[in-house]
Design a protein around this motif. Structure first.
Motif, PDB file in Angstrom:
ATOM      1  N   LEU A  25      41.237  28.078  21.866  1.00  0.00           N
ATOM      2  CA  LEU A  25      41.932  28.084  23.155  1.00  0.00           C
ATOM      3  C   LEU A  25      43.444  28.138  22.983  1.00  0.00           C
ATOM      4  O   LEU A  25      44.136  28.828  23.745  1.00  0.00           O
ATOM      5  N   ALA A  26      43.956  27.436  21.981  1.00  0.00           N
ATOM      6  CA  ALA A  26      45.397  27.482  21.738  1.00  0.00           C
ATOM      7  C   ALA A  26      45.823  28.877  21.282  1.00  0.00           C
ATOM      8  O   ALA A  26      46.910  29.346  21.644  1.00  0.00           O
ATOM      9  N   CYS A  27      44.970  29.555  20.508  1.00  0.00           N
ATOM     10  CA  CYS A  27      45.274  30.938  20.108  1.00  0.00           C
ATOM     11  C   CYS A  27      45.311  31.855  21.319  1.00  0.00           C
ATOM     12  O   CYS A  27      46.216  32.694  21.451  1.00  0.00           O
ATOM     13  N   GLY A  47      51.678  27.716  19.665  1.00  0.00           N
ATOM     14  CA  GLY A  47      51.637  27.939  18.218  1.00  0.00           C
ATOM     15  C   GLY A  47      51.576  26.643  17.435  1.00  0.00           C
ATOM     16  O   GLY A  47      50.826  26.534  16.449  1.00  0.00           O
ATOM     17  N   MET A  48      52.354  25.654  17.858  1.00  0.00           N
ATOM     18  CA  MET A  48      52.313  24.347  17.188  1.00  0.00           C
ATOM     19  C   MET A  48      50.936  23.704  17.336  1.00  0.00           C
ATOM     20  O   MET A  48      50.429  23.089  16.393  1.00  0.00           O
ATOM     21  N   ILE A  52      48.809  22.532  14.095  1.00  0.00           N
ATOM     22  CA  ILE A  52      48.516  21.106  13.895  1.00  0.00           C
ATOM     23  C   ILE A  52      47.020  20.838  13.973  1.00  0.00           C
ATOM     24  O   ILE A  52      46.461  20.101  13.149  1.00  0.00           O
ATOM     25  N   THR A  53      46.340  21.445  14.948  1.00  0.00           N
ATOM     26  CA  THR A  53      44.891  21.236  15.065  1.00  0.00           C
ATOM     27  C   THR A  53      44.164  21.841  13.867  1.00  0.00           C
ATOM     28  O   THR A  53      43.195  21.251  13.366  1.00  0.00           O
ATOM     29  N   ALA A  54      44.620  22.992  13.385  1.00  0.00           N
ATOM     30  CA  ALA A  54      44.002  23.596  12.195  1.00  0.00           C
ATOM     31  C   ALA A  54      44.197  22.706  10.966  1.00  0.00           C
ATOM     32  O   ALA A  54      43.288  22.585  10.132  1.00  0.00           O
ATOM     33  N   LEU A  86      50.040  15.492  26.829  1.00  0.00           N
ATOM     34  CA  LEU A  86      51.231  15.280  27.662  1.00  0.00           C
ATOM     35  C   LEU A  86      52.140  16.507  27.654  1.00  0.00           C
ATOM     36  O   LEU A  86      52.618  16.944  28.721  1.00  0.00           O
ATOM     37  N   PHE A  87      52.388  17.074  26.485  1.00  0.00           N
ATOM     38  CA  PHE A  87      53.214  18.284  26.403  1.00  0.00           C
ATOM     39  C   PHE A  87      52.551  19.452  27.134  1.00  0.00           C
ATOM     40  O   PHE A  87      53.226  20.211  27.833  1.00  0.00           O
ATOM     41  N   LEU A  88      51.252  19.601  26.974  1.00  0.00           N
ATOM     42  CA  LEU A  88      50.540  20.684  27.645  1.00  0.00           C
ATOM     43  C   LEU A  88      50.599  20.527  29.161  1.00  0.00           C
ATOM     44  O   LEU A  88      50.730  21.519  29.883  1.00  0.00           O
ATOM     45  N   LEU A  89      50.528  19.296  29.645  1.00  0.00           N
ATOM     46  CA  LEU A  89      50.614  19.068  31.080  1.00  0.00           C
ATOM     47  C   LEU A  89      51.931  19.584  31.633  1.00  0.00           C
ATOM     48  O   LEU A  89      51.960  20.324  32.618  1.00  0.00           O
TER      49      LEU A  89
END
Length: 141
Positions: A25-27, A47-48, A52-54, A86-89
């Motif tokens: 989903l981030a991609c 991208g971060m 980070i999740t990877a 929080l950042f995504l929100l």
């Protein structure tokens, strides 16, 4: 003696599936923001999140959390999920409200779905890591 050991069951576990879904989903969000020529902060956050999740996925896949015991990795992972949510929100609210084009709007919508996955990841990881049943030392009355 192998330096790293691969946990082949991790990608099929609930935690592994959530991490894979977060990466995908981030991609998608990243490419939506790139395709829409959105602000650099939108694409940077996506991208971060991918990177980070990877890295956390690789950490658990290669069982490096068992070798690097100097950090309590479950708590770091939960902290990462909460901060990412929080950042995504904030970023997705701006992307959806401003909606300079359809790709930015799509990236914002995918970001909200990713936000929900981050919260689910934090809750599931909390339940798995800290929610185990504790044995009672005294009988219940």
């Amino acid at each position: 003696m192998a330096l790293v050991e691969v946990d082949s069951a991790f990608p099929r576990s609930l935690r592994g599936c959530i991490k894979i879904a977060r990466i995908l989903l981030a991609c998608v969000m990243f490419f939506c923001f790139l395709g829409g020529r959105s602000r650099g902060t939108y694409a940077a956050l996506a991208g971060m999140e991918v990177v980070i999740t990877a890295l956390f996925f690789l950490l658990y896949l290669l069982k490096l959390d068992k070798k690097m015991t100097w950090l309590f990795w479950p708590l770091a992972d939960i902290f990462n999920s909460v901060i990412a949510a929080l950042f995504l929100l904030v970023v997705c609210l701006f992307a959806v409200v401003i909606k300079t084009n359809k790709a930015t709007l799509a990236g914002g919508v995918f970001g909200f779905i990713l936000l929900i996955l981050c919260v689910v990841d934090a809750v599931v990881f909390w339940k798995i890591s800290f929610g185990g049943r504790r044995e009672r030392t005294a009988p219940a009355k």
